[in-house]
Design an enzyme around this catalytic site. Structure first.
Site, mmCIF file in Angstrom:
data_model
loop_
_atom_site.group_PDB
_atom_site.id
_atom_site.type_symbol
_atom_site.label_atom_id
_atom_site.label_comp_id
_atom_site.label_asym_id
_atom_site.label_seq_id
_atom_site.Cartn_x
_atom_site.Cartn_y
_atom_site.Cartn_z
ATOM 1 N N ASP A 300 0.740 -1.256 0.099
ATOM 2 C CA ASP A 300 0.057 0.081 0.078
ATOM 3 C C ASP A 300 0.932 1.305 0.102
ATOM 4 O O ASP A 300 2.080 1.244 0.663
ATOM 5 C CB ASP A 300 -1.011 -0.073 1.203
ATOM 6 C CG ASP A 300 -1.739 1.222 1.196
ATOM 7 O OD1 ASP A 300 -2.733 1.420 0.307
ATOM 8 O OD2 ASP A 300 -1.841 1.900 2.316
ATOM 9 N N GLU A 351 0.757 -0.549 -5.237
ATOM 10 C CA GLU A 351 -0.276 0.609 -5.271
ATOM 11 C C GLU A 351 0.736 2.168 -5.400
ATOM 12 O O GLU A 351 1.268 2.288 -4.472
ATOM 13 C CB GLU A 351 -1.228 0.560 -4.183
ATOM 14 C CG GLU A 351 -2.300 1.877 -4.441
ATOM 15 C CD GLU A 351 -2.661 2.706 -3.352
ATOM 16 O OE1 GLU A 351 -3.732 3.157 -3.422
ATOM 17 O OE2 GLU A 351 -1.950 2.598 -2.208
#
Length: 622
Positions: A300, A351
């Site tokens: 993330d 991401e």
């Protein structure tokens, strides 16, 4: 390793199974506690077995800053914390950073838990994963927030024991290849997304036990479903009882105040250049891969780890005078190197929202070594286009075609994730232009485009049946929508589209080069029609045509590279999917005619706001 070796490798950032040394471990008739707090004045263990602060267990510190103590009174299942005395005399209660389980909220204590050495029965899956890899395999991911997919009969989040009985059959029925979970590591709130972590080795209590999740993963593998988890190595929660300023000084976070504080998310940033932090984080990633047999990790907020100015707060340039976070860059390369050396067929997905750092290039080429990167640019452009009134789409046709300019700069995942259905952005269905009928037609068209466009696929839960409202993390999906005929047909469409993707190698065999795609016409702005061919390595092809306006186009003619008899294999406007077509286009023979650079043409009726995909039923000589 010996304790001496454990400490040495920990200190140089090369201890990748740190949980085998730090944390709590059963040793003969006692439990041994070890915690890293190098600048603490004193550390004691308190818990059920010490009557908490009444009889604290004193720990002893070694030269590496690790405190250690043994207890004959501790038992598995007991709650415990570390009582840390900081410089200046302040005393705080802290969790165990290496705990594998935490107390049920509102409590925040760690739990003494001996993890079982599971006898896994997923050998067929693991062998196939090793043999076939994933780059040239279909990857179609269903993204799930475990706490809000479906509630139990009492309105509580399902545990993984329950999800095994409900979610896995749904994944199989809907023809997904993988499921990806938003963070399953311990976090401090029930009603949250889970991205501010407090326990990097601890399984989130809300979702059951570590054993339940192991069994869930095993059951997924037996049903040919891969399992991915989200992981957050860039920042952590700033609660005083967790990792924050653990020993009173910057232990896990940066020494510099502005670099330590993440103003955007109200969190603290890991000091990714500190050796001990590298050992801690890489050990966490490997622990989830090895203990739970997961098939991939989505890292993330990679941009926050790569750029010093990504956050909203003040920042200082690096020694070269620019905005690169060099520690973050080298940590991510090291992370991927370590994981790929040990588990080459585990997916590493980033991401990341910028285009300046090569994310999926290999380490030898100066890249970060990830396998895939979410294509945030494609997602933003395509959603903006499909929200627009079709009357004006011809003027923004570049939003659809621009991705062909950079399509293979990275290995991409085309993700319609949880981020796109919250905070007033509307649900996927509600984003679409028009009345209810046209919204569903647009959504079917969009999903077909996603499936036919090069790149792996991801769709957030609820979007598969056209949930009308945004995702609510404190409630379950709007399963009652399926009482509506249009939602039922949307779900049926997604199910069949997913199977269509799996069945056609042209859509996934070559996802990383122009060998897998041939653009037929990306300039038809006036009609707002896009067409291309997807190809595999055996010579098979699919002709993919997308009509992005609600105007049916009879006798639509397009050039094709191969003479033959063509058969329509997908039409998004079929009645069974919620459209108005009762029958497919008839099988059609190409004609000899010049069309741009092609010597043969195919003519058919192109459905309004629909996608039409064709395969060659029989090749003809030119």
């Amino acid at each position: 390793m010996s304790n001496k070796d454990e400490l040495y490798t920990f200190g140089i950032g090369e201890n990748f199974h740190l949980q085998n040394y730090l944390g709590v471990h059963s040793e003969n008739e006692s439990f041994c506690f070890r915690v890293w707090a190098p600048n603490a004045e004193n550390v004691q263990v308190i818990g059920d077995f010490t009557d908490w602060r009444n009889r604290p267990l004193q720990m002893n510190k070694n030269q590496a800053g690790v405190w250690e103590a043994n207890s004959l009174d501790a038992r598995e299942g007991d709650l415990y914390k570390y009582l840390v005395t900081r410089k200046g005399g302040q005393v705080v209660e802290k969790i165990d950073p290496m705990a594998v389980y935490m107390e049920r909220r509102p409590g925040t204590a760690s739990v003494i838990k001996v993890l079982r050495n599971k006898k896994w029965e997923d050998g067929l899956w693991m062998g196939r994963r090793k043999r076939l890899g994933f780059q040239k395999r279909p990857i179609n991911i269903y993204e799930v927030h475990a706490g809000s997919w479906k509630k139990d009969d009492f309105g509580h989040p399902m545990t993984f024991s329950q999800l095994k009985d409900y979610l896995i059959p749904y994944l199989v029925e809907m023809n997904y290849t993988h499921v990806e979970f938003m963070p399953l590591m311990a976090h401090p709130l029930d009603m949250s997304w889970g991205y501010q972590l407090m326990g990097y080795f601890a399984f989130e209590h809300t979702y059951g036990t570590p054993e339940e999740f192991q069994d869930f993963v095993e059951a997924c593998h037996k049903n040919n479903i891969g399992v991915l988890v989200d992981w957050v190595p860039g920042h952590f929660i700033q609660n005083d009882d967790a990792l924050a300023y653990f020993d009173g000084t910057a232990t896990y976070e940066y020494q510099n105040h502005d670099r330590a504080h993440n103003y955007r998310w109200g969190a603290l940033n890991f000091d990714l250049g500190k050796n001990q932090v590298q050992s801690f984080l890489i050990s966490s990633a490997l622990f989830w891969i090895e203990h739970y047999h997961i098939d991939g990790i989505r890292v993330d907020a990679v941009s926050n780890m790569l750029y010093l100015d990504y956050d909203e707060g003040p920042w200082e340039a690096n020694q070269f005078g620019d905005n690169r976070n060099l520690e973050g860059y080298y940590f991510l390369r090291k992370l991927n190197k370590v994981i790929k050396e040990r588990h080459p067929n585990v997916m590493m997905i980033a991401e990341e929202s910028t285009a300046s750092t090569p994310i999926t290039k290999d380490l030898e080429s100066g890249g970060l070594g990830f396998d895939f990167k979410w294509n945030m640019g494609w997602m933003n452009d395509i959603l903006r286009f499909y929200e627009e009134d079709p009357l004006y789409r011809q003027y923004d046709f570049n939003l659809v075609t621009f991705s062909f300019m950079y399509i293979f700069n990275e290995n991409f995942v085309l993700a319609f994730s949880h981020d796109e259905v919250v905070h007033g952005k509307k649900s996927m269905m509600h984003k679409m232009w028009g009345d209810r009928y046209n919204q569903f037609a647009g959504l079917r068209n969009l999903y077909a485009y996603q499936m036919c466009h090069p790149g792996k696929k991801l769709l957030f839960m609820g979007s598969e049946f056209g949930q009308f409202l945004e995702w609510k993390y404190n409630d379950q999906l709007e399963w009652e929508n399926l009482n509506d005929d249009m939602n039922q047909k949307m779900q049926r469409y997604t199910k069949q589209l997913n199977q269509f993707y799996k069945d056609h190698k042209c859509l996934w065999r070559i996802d990383d080069s122009f060998d897998g795609i041939e653009i037929i016409d990306a300039d038809n702005k006036s009609e707002t029609v896009l067409s291309f061919i997807r190809k595999d390595d055996k010579g098979d092809l699919l002709l993919c045509v997308f009509n992005m306006t609600p105007v049916e186009r009879p006798n639509f003619t397009i050039g094709v590279p191969q003479a033959g008899i063509y058969e329509e294999v997908l039409n998004t406007e079929m009645e069974e999917f919620g459209g108005v077509w009762k029958n497919h286009n008839p099988v059609t023979k190409t004609q000899v005619a010049t069309w741009k650079d092609y010597d043969h043409t195919l003519s058919f009726t192109l459905p309004a706001l629909g996608a039409s995909v064709w395969r060659i039923k029989r090749r003809l000589r030119k």
